[in-house]
Design an enzyme around this catalytic site. Structure first.
Site, PDB file in Angstrom:
ATOM      1  NE  ARG A 267       3.780   9.543   3.354  1.00 55.82           N
ATOM      2  CZ  ARG A 267       4.108   9.678   2.076  1.00 55.82           C
ATOM      3  NH1 ARG A 267       4.179  10.878   1.544  1.00 55.82           N
ATOM      4  NH2 ARG A 267       4.381   8.625   1.334  1.00 55.82           N
TER       5      ARG A 267
ATOM      6  CE  LYS B 136       1.282   2.181   7.661  1.00 57.04           C
ATOM      7  NZ  LYS B 136       0.751   3.155   6.676  1.00 57.04           N
TER       8      LYS B 136
ATOM      9  NE  ARG C  87       2.342   0.866  -3.835  1.00 56.31           N
ATOM     10  CZ  ARG C  87       1.131   0.539  -4.307  1.00 56.31           C
ATOM     11  NH1 ARG C  87       1.042  -0.370  -5.263  1.00 56.31           N
ATOM     12  NH2 ARG C  87       0.053   1.099  -3.827  1.00 56.31           N
TER      13      ARG C  87
END
Length: 271
Positions: A65, A130, A265
């Site tokens: 993204r 991630k 975040r």
């Protein structure tokens, strides 16, 4: 990647035909899917009746993204694009990335027993690091619209590739003693996404799908920083609304955030 094995596993699970292509090194599977549609717009009717997927052993122009590069080393991870015809036009893709996130997380848990969290709008996390991501782009072929559902999952990230990743990451190899083979991972993802799409076509992003996503939200009730080209503010994440947009409570009231060019975040991690 074993094309015959992947196709057989998907068909056995979904009970519907699977049109599958496994490429070597390519630019981007999303771009390959877009090119395929532009060259054969008449195949829309066929796509509506089968699962259509492009996989690659490696990508030279993989992206996430906001146009960020996606590290795509050869024969290491899973990179795929699943094509979904949007019978309701572009607006019918609302909430789709969240639905796919749930499908991918559930598939990995069934296959590998790993607990996967979902960071809005499209990141898959394990232990705050991630594991993978989802990139959905829209394409038009003739008068029909399609969602190009790009999914990247870290299976065994080589050391040299890991050095190029600019955030905390993890792969399936680090999540257990015996990581599944990439063909098994690919088949599990494709089948789970296909089943989720069937439900999504029938019900849209309904309350049940929303609840399944929110059960995996690691940011709910926590202080976050939201950054975009329009604003930079702090608030408390409150999950998602019925259309899949992010809710953040601030001192000035509740903000509703669309995916767009937005970064979120945890406040303790933000800089």
């Amino acid at each position: 990647l074993d094309e015959s094995e992947i196709e057989a596993l998907v068909v056995a699970r979904t009970r519907r035909p699977c049109a599958l292509a496994v490429l070597g090194i390519t630019g981007s599977t999303n771009d390959d899917a877009r090119d395929a549609l532009s060259k054969a717009p008449a195949q829309g009717a066929l796509l509506a009746e089968q699962t259509h997927v492009i996989l690659a052993e490696g990508q030279e122009q993989g992206r996430g993204r906001r146009g960020r590069p996606w590290q795509s080393p050869v024969a290491s991870n899973v990179y795929l694009t699943q094509i979904e015809r949007l019978f309701g036009g572009p607006d019918s893709a609302r909430g789709l990335s969240l639905v796919v996130g749930v499908a991918v997380a559930e598939a990995l848990e069934r296959l590998h027993g790993v607990d996967v969290a979902l960071k809005w709008p499209n990141d898959l996390l394990v232990g705050g690091r991630k594991l993978g991501g989802i990139l959905i782009e829209l394409a038009q072929a003739g008068t029909s619209y399609y969602a190009l559902i790009g999914v990247g999952i870290n299976v065994r990230v080589p050391v040299y590739a890991g050095r190029e990743i600019d955030q905390a990451w993890i792969d399936l190899e680090a999540c257990g003693e015996s990581p599944p083979r990439r063909s098994e991972v690919a088949a599990a993802l494709i089948a789970s996404i296909a089943e989720a799409l069937e439900t999504f076509r029938a019900t849209g992003f309904d309350a049940r799908l929303r609840a399944r996503w929110q059960a995996r939200d690691p940011f709910f009730g926590r202080r976050v920083r939201v950054c975009s080209h329009e604003a930079d503010f702090v608030g408390t994440a409150q999950g998602i609304d019925p259309s899949g947009e992010l809710l953040v409570d601030t001192d000035l009231g509740r903000r509703v955030i669309g995916a767009g060019e937005v970064s979120i975040r945890l406040l303790e991690d933000a800089s």
